[in-house]
Design a protein around this motif. Sequence first.
Motif, PDB file in Angstrom:
ATOM      1  N   LEU A  45      31.935  -8.240   8.057  1.00 32.61           N
ATOM      2  CA  LEU A  45      30.676  -8.984   7.963  1.00 32.61           C
ATOM      3  C   LEU A  45      30.098  -8.596   6.606  1.00 32.61           C
ATOM      4  O   LEU A  45      29.966  -7.410   6.310  1.00 32.61           O
ATOM      5  N   LEU A  56      26.803 -13.368   5.808  1.00 28.89           N
ATOM      6  CA  LEU A  56      25.554 -13.434   6.571  1.00 28.89           C
ATOM      7  C   LEU A  56      24.400 -13.713   5.619  1.00 28.89           C
ATOM      8  O   LEU A  56      24.410 -13.265   4.476  1.00 28.89           O
ATOM      9  N   GLU A  58      18.916  -2.561  12.099  1.00 31.76           N
ATOM     10  CA  GLU A  58      20.347  -2.531  11.787  1.00 31.76           C
ATOM     11  C   GLU A  58      20.745  -1.302  10.973  1.00 31.76           C
ATOM     12  O   GLU A  58      21.924  -0.995  10.868  1.00 31.76           O
ATOM     13  N   ARG A  92      24.895  -8.046  17.530  1.00 31.93           N
ATOM     14  CA  ARG A  92      24.115  -9.186  17.039  1.00 31.93           C
ATOM     15  C   ARG A  92      24.994 -10.269  16.427  1.00 31.93           C
ATOM     16  O   ARG A  92      24.586 -11.425  16.356  1.00 31.93           O
ATOM     17  N   HIS A  93      26.147  -9.873  15.939  1.00 34.87           N
ATOM     18  CA  HIS A  93      27.028 -10.837  15.252  1.00 34.87           C
ATOM     19  C   HIS A  93      28.359 -11.006  15.976  1.00 34.87           C
ATOM     20  O   HIS A  93      29.355 -11.399  15.371  1.00 34.87           O
ATOM     21  N   HIS A 127      30.232 -14.223  15.415  1.00 41.81           N
ATOM     22  CA  HIS A 127      30.899 -14.268  14.105  1.00 41.81           C
ATOM     23  C   HIS A 127      32.208 -13.491  14.153  1.00 41.81           C
ATOM     24  O   HIS A 127      33.226 -13.941  13.628  1.00 41.81           O
TER      25      HIS A 127
END
Length: 155
Positions: free
Chosen positions: A53, A111, A121, A136-137, A140
């Motif tokens: 990410l 992102l 985070e 949270r991702h 993705h």
Amino acid sequence: QKFLKITDRKKELFKTSGGKYVAPQVIENKMKESPFIEQIMVVGDARKFVAALIVPSFLNIQDWCKQNGIQYVDNSQVVDNSKIKDLINAEVERLNKEFGKWEQVKKFVLLDREWTVEGGELTPTMKVKRKIIYDRHRSHVEDLYEHEESFASQD
């Protein structure tokens, strides 16, 4: 005689499905040498390959867009722009050369928002809270591994 060299905090090491150990912080620190990568979190535990990410350096991307005649509207438009994806991909490929095949970032998602302490985070010492960011991702991450079975193991 073989020696094991510890290059990261033990609890942050993960193992690919091919049985190779990966030290994410080492890869992340190398990738952050790119002027276009602000934040990065490497994933790949029990997966066939390493992915990431990435939060681009929006300030430097803005300058790059100006120089390359690309209209910069906002962060979300930037992370969907194929030229920006190509730019980040070239940086990832350049820095990947420092690592073994199994450690190289094969896929990534951009992102549109920086991770912050306030957002939960990052720790107060600016370390990524891996579990929170991952949760949270998650969608993705799942997208990155959607066609994982077509990937040969990276051993």
